[in-house]
Scaffold this active site. Sequence first.
Site: not given
Lengths: 171, 158
Positions: B109, B112-114
């Site tokens: 990733c 972001c925070s996926c």
Amino acid sequence: MNPFDYFKFRYYEKWLGGISAYFIANGYITQAELDARTKAFLASSPTMPTGGDSAVDARVRKYLLIGDDPKRPRSAPPRFASGDAVCVANPKSVDHTRLPGHLRNKTGIIDSVYPDAYTYLCDTGPDGIGEAMPVYCVRFDPEALWPGNTEKNFTFYADLFEAYLEPAIAS
Amino acid sequence: MQRFEYSKDRETANAARARALEALLIEKGVITSDTVDKIMAIFATEMGPFNGAKLVAKAWVDPAFKQLLAEDTMAAVEKMNFVTKGAGAEGEHMRAAINTPEVHNLIICTLCSCYPWPVLGLPPYWYKDPSFRARAPESTQRIRPEHRPLQGDQNLGQ
């Protein structure tokens, strides 16, 4: 977020900072309260307060177990198909984006088209996403992304929203 | 350089700040005194890498399931007895990448925070570090060995 802070803080430090900033900005707590209480916890181990509405816990559990589905029906057919050559756009940078910087202005091939359409958590303005739109898996030759500076024998794939893609101009 | 310096007590200071925030939110009625513990318990027992391990193990011994996992990942996940079924925060639409002796996958990733919480839980912090994110797309040789995809005789797949 200040770019220096972005690189300075670890992932969960960013979570803590983001969550704290949200509750301060929205008036739930003040920075002074948080600073004072942090000092108290650094000095000793105060007893945690008790109580609260258990309906909150039920809502938190429901969110974690069900999530927040961004998939929506398509309002129009996808612009691209598998095999199409596409050029990645270079929109203005904003706070939130789903476009990796190393792909801007690069050319790739549509590897697959994901079913339906997907929203993003907010409208990113000039960046171009937010409303439901098709998402593609795009294949890149790493040599085209980082000439002379990659390993051999691998392929780079990126999932990209349709707003970030333009038809590649034949050279 | 000063902007990047870490305080020596960062772990202690962050732990105190997290506890302080929790205490304040309980007092204000935003959360309850059980909320944080309940979230921790969910990630310890219901949403975590133990689910991902079951998916992989079933794919090893059940070729039809492995095929379904590759072609319609969420349909395969729904067949498991996970509490999240075919859903779960951050894992609403997962796609499995199947390793073979010839092809190994590294999922990263870069933004972001996926992360697939229902099957892998919360990510280790290094997975989100800018240095890892910058190096991994270009070259697996530039990331630490324990973070690389399986190599050659390390292949555990069937």
